[in-house]
Design a protein around this motif. Sequence first.
Motif, mmCIF file in Angstrom:
data_model
loop_
_atom_site.group_PDB
_atom_site.id
_atom_site.type_symbol
_atom_site.label_atom_id
_atom_site.label_comp_id
_atom_site.label_asym_id
_atom_site.label_seq_id
_atom_site.Cartn_x
_atom_site.Cartn_y
_atom_site.Cartn_z
ATOM 1 N N ARG A 148 0.860 -1.174 0.000
ATOM 2 C CA ARG A 148 0.000 0.000 0.000
ATOM 3 C C ARG A 148 0.897 1.225 0.000
ATOM 4 O O ARG A 148 1.932 1.234 0.658
ATOM 5 C CB ARG A 148 -0.938 0.032 1.212
ATOM 6 C CG ARG A 148 -1.918 -1.143 1.210
ATOM 7 C CD ARG A 148 -3.145 -0.862 2.032
ATOM 8 N NE ARG A 148 -4.066 0.046 1.344
ATOM 9 C CZ ARG A 148 -5.246 0.416 1.858
ATOM 10 N NH1 ARG A 148 -5.625 -0.020 3.031
ATOM 11 N NH2 ARG A 148 -6.034 1.237 1.179
ATOM 12 N N GLY A 149 0.477 2.250 -0.724
ATOM 13 C CA GLY A 149 1.284 3.457 -0.824
ATOM 14 C C GLY A 149 0.491 4.661 -0.358
ATOM 15 O O GLY A 149 0.223 4.813 0.837
ATOM 16 N N TRP A 150 0.124 5.524 -1.300
ATOM 17 C CA TRP A 150 -0.698 6.680 -0.962
ATOM 18 C C TRP A 150 -2.132 6.215 -0.730
ATOM 19 O O TRP A 150 -2.650 5.391 -1.475
ATOM 20 C CB TRP A 150 -0.645 7.696 -2.110
ATOM 21 C CG TRP A 150 -1.460 8.919 -1.877
ATOM 22 C CD1 TRP A 150 -1.151 9.967 -1.070
ATOM 23 C CD2 TRP A 150 -2.739 9.219 -2.461
ATOM 24 N NE1 TRP A 150 -2.164 10.907 -1.122
ATOM 25 C CE2 TRP A 150 -3.139 10.478 -1.956
ATOM 26 C CE3 TRP A 150 -3.589 8.546 -3.354
ATOM 27 C CZ2 TRP A 150 -4.348 11.088 -2.326
ATOM 28 C CZ3 TRP A 150 -4.784 9.143 -3.720
ATOM 29 C CH2 TRP A 150 -5.153 10.399 -3.204
ATOM 30 N N ILE A 151 -2.775 6.728 0.306
ATOM 31 C CA ILE A 151 -4.135 6.303 0.636
ATOM 32 C C ILE A 151 -5.161 7.319 0.142
ATOM 33 O O ILE A 151 -6.052 6.989 -0.633
ATOM 34 C CB ILE A 151 -4.298 6.106 2.164
ATOM 35 C CG1 ILE A 151 -3.224 5.144 2.700
ATOM 36 C CG2 ILE A 151 -5.716 5.622 2.492
ATOM 37 C CD1 ILE A 151 -3.253 3.756 2.107
ATOM 38 N N ASP A 152 -5.042 8.568 0.620
ATOM 39 C CA ASP A 152 -5.957 9.628 0.176
ATOM 40 C C ASP A 152 -5.366 10.976 0.587
ATOM 41 O O ASP A 152 -4.297 11.040 1.196
ATOM 42 C CB ASP A 152 -7.383 9.432 0.727
ATOM 43 C CG ASP A 152 -7.431 9.419 2.245
ATOM 44 O OD1 ASP A 152 -6.730 10.241 2.892
ATOM 45 O OD2 ASP A 152 -8.174 8.588 2.807
ATOM 46 N N SER A 153 -6.072 12.044 0.241
ATOM 47 C CA SER A 153 -5.496 13.377 0.461
ATOM 48 C C SER A 153 -5.883 13.981 1.809
ATOM 49 O O SER A 153 -5.649 15.164 2.051
ATOM 50 C CB SER A 153 -5.882 14.320 -0.676
ATOM 51 O OG SER A 153 -7.279 14.369 -0.806
ATOM 52 N N SER A 154 -6.483 13.197 2.674
ATOM 53 C CA SER A 154 -6.673 13.693 4.043
ATOM 54 C C SER A 154 -5.284 13.932 4.644
ATOM 55 O O SER A 154 -4.279 13.481 4.106
ATOM 56 C CB SER A 154 -7.475 12.697 4.883
ATOM 57 O OG SER A 154 -6.746 11.511 5.074
ATOM 58 N N ASP A 155 -5.250 14.651 5.732
ATOM 59 C CA ASP A 155 -3.958 15.183 6.176
ATOM 60 C C ASP A 155 -3.690 14.872 7.648
ATOM 61 O O ASP A 155 -3.638 15.775 8.482
ATOM 62 C CB ASP A 155 -3.988 16.702 5.926
ATOM 63 C CG ASP A 155 -2.618 17.342 6.045
ATOM 64 O OD1 ASP A 155 -1.607 16.610 5.932
ATOM 65 O OD2 ASP A 155 -2.564 18.562 6.250
ATOM 66 N N PRO A 156 -3.533 13.580 7.974
ATOM 67 C CA PRO A 156 -3.407 13.214 9.389
ATOM 68 C C PRO A 156 -2.193 13.841 10.067
ATOM 69 O O PRO A 156 -2.181 13.998 11.288
ATOM 70 C CB PRO A 156 -3.296 11.688 9.359
ATOM 71 C CG PRO A 156 -2.836 11.355 7.992
ATOM 72 C CD PRO A 156 -3.426 12.405 7.092
ATOM 73 N N GLY A 157 -1.181 14.201 9.300
ATOM 74 C CA GLY A 157 0.001 14.813 9.913
ATOM 75 C C GLY A 157 -0.083 16.324 9.993
ATOM 76 O O GLY A 157 0.846 16.956 10.498
#
Length: 275
Positions: free
Chosen positions: A141-150
């Motif tokens: 798995r690589g990029w998941i989505d454009s949400s910004d948990p960091g």
Amino acid sequence: MFSKLATTVVFLSSFTSVALSHSFVQQIWANGVHYDGWDANGDLSAYPSTTPAWFTANRGGGPINPFELRDPMIICARGGSNANTSAPVSPGTDVRVRWWMAGQTWPRGHHGPVIDYIAPCNGPCSKVDMTTLKFVKIAQRGWIDSSDPGNDGEGNWATDLIIDNDGQWNIRIPSGLAPGEYVLRHELVALHPAGKSTGPYSKEGAEFYPQCINLKVTGSGTKQVTGGVDARTLYTGGEPGFMLNIHETGPSHPDYVVPGPAVWSGALTARSFEA
Ligand SMILES: [Cu+2]
């Protein structure tokens, strides 16, 4: 073991100032059984004989850099050596690992892919010469989505899912896999310095954090691993997916391709390739 103890003294005396910023696979579950993993930040002489997690003396858990991708350390971690035991696991079930270090999981700023491989040992994995192992990719798995948990504008990556799941990650062992002992090579890749890469085997670039775990696959499956490769040929570090400057390209990377070989056909069953 004596050489490991001797090495311990050297490491303790020369690296006491290293920031212990990276976690390790400290817990493992297979077939519902819990195993201690290994924390090279602790007492190196306390490596448990009962863990299926390979030993490493890599205090601080620092990365392997692109210029080291042809070195044996990329196979099973810097200073990696065989675990003494193999954890029984039924094909088609999940091995669960937990990255942990002193109350923390994985550093949030180390966004990147999570990739899993297996290689048959053709005998006891406690004795196998790691340079003979031929790995196939079983999950990525690589990029998941454009949400910004960091809260850093860099998007949501597989490593963020580990953090959000209290350090845990599930790895599906392919259904129908033939019984025998296998090395599971579980790897995190951090992309925060990836934009500094100058191409294949460059000094700087993506950071690689492999951890090997010995498994004893049970049952009566018939799928033999074929087409595997030496882990020293998996990557060059010059792949687009390892050179992406995640600081300056925004949180959205729908075309991101996880580097390395294609997922092994024997692992392409429901959800096994996306953990
Ligand atoms: Cu780091």
